[in-house]
Scaffold this motif. Structure first.
Motif, PDB file in Angstrom:
ATOM      1  N   CYS A 186       0.867  -1.170   0.000  1.00 14.84           N
ATOM      2  CA  CYS A 186       0.000   0.000   0.000  1.00 14.84           C
ATOM      3  C   CYS A 186       0.910   1.227   0.000  1.00 14.84           C
ATOM      4  O   CYS A 186       1.854   1.300   0.785  1.00 14.84           O
ATOM      5  N   CYS A 205       0.368   3.154   3.809  1.00 16.09           N
ATOM      6  CA  CYS A 205       0.845   2.572   5.076  1.00 16.09           C
ATOM      7  C   CYS A 205       1.937   1.523   4.867  1.00 16.09           C
ATOM      8  O   CYS A 205       2.476   0.987   5.825  1.00 16.09           O
ATOM      9  N   SER A 213      -5.510  -0.384  -2.419  1.00 17.67           N
ATOM     10  CA  SER A 213      -5.332  -1.221  -1.233  1.00 17.67           C
ATOM     11  C   SER A 213      -6.617  -1.227  -0.415  1.00 17.67           C
ATOM     12  O   SER A 213      -7.356  -0.238  -0.396  1.00 17.67           O
ATOM     13  N   CYS A 223      -6.703  -1.481   2.795  1.00 15.62           N
ATOM     14  CA  CYS A 223      -6.486  -0.784   4.076  1.00 15.62           C
ATOM     15  C   CYS A 223      -6.752   0.716   3.974  1.00 15.62           C
ATOM     16  O   CYS A 223      -7.519   1.268   4.741  1.00 15.62           O
ATOM     17  N   CYS A 224      -6.116   1.372   2.984  1.00 11.81           N
ATOM     18  CA  CYS A 224      -6.205   2.838   2.893  1.00 11.81           C
ATOM     19  C   CYS A 224      -6.897   3.321   1.625  1.00 11.81           C
ATOM     20  O   CYS A 224      -6.967   4.525   1.384  1.00 11.81           O
TER      21      CYS A 224
HETATM   22 ZN   LIG Z   1      -2.656   1.081   3.655  1.00  9.64          ZN
END
Ligand SMILES: [Zn+2]
Ligand SMILES: [Zn+2]
Length: 152
Positions: A120, A123, A140, A142-143
């Motif tokens: 990512c 992060c 990604s 996550c983000c």
């Molecule tokens: Zn991320």
């Protein structure tokens, strides 16, 4: 069980039959969450009793015929040594002997393999591992950010 896992089990049985002369009495499945190792033998331990439960193979090598075969032989060797109450660790002389005879690597990890790790961009968490540099698109989870090749 999906068809990829069924094919994996068929391949594992064939390999086991030719290498060890027996069919393995254990389930096989692909696991997309295996990121550091190529495969693993999952087992339970109660008191001194070890019970093999299943063999999992990283989804990232499902298309890599040669590596898949070696990884299955590696995990099957752990399995049969465990079943026969032998030392099934990587340091075991018997495991080393099997790795030479059957032609698989003792350490079935990504380290040392030509893999590309995609992270990512925000992060830096690992989102995918591949054996080629083909561009990966998408964001990604996550983000929700673009993904990029990890800098070595
Ligand atoms: Zn991320
Ligand atoms: Zn191992």
């Amino acid at each position: 069980m999906d068809s990829a896992d069924r094919n994996l089990a068929t391949k594992a049985r064939e390999l086991s039959l030719s290498a060890f002369g027996v069919f393995p009495d254990i389930p096989f499945s692909f696991n997309s969450r295996l990121k550091r190792v190529l495969g693993r033998l999952v087992y339970s331990k109660s008191r001194e009793m070890l019970t093999p439960l299943r063999i999992e193979i990283s989804s990232s090598i499902s298309d890599n015929e040669e590596l898949l075969k070696k990884t299955l032989l590696h995990e099957l060797s752990h399995f049969y040594l465990m079943m026969n109450d032998r030392d099934f660790s990587h340091n075991s002389p018997e495991f080393r002997k099997l790795s030479q005879e059957l032609g698989f690597d003792i350490v079935a990890e990504y380290e040392g393999l030509p893999v590309h790790i995609w992270v990512c961009s925000v992060c830096k968490r690992t989102v995918a591992i591949s054996f080629n540099r083909r561009r990966k698109n998408g964001l990604s989870s996550c983000c929700k950010a673009p993904i990029e090749l990890q800098e070595k």
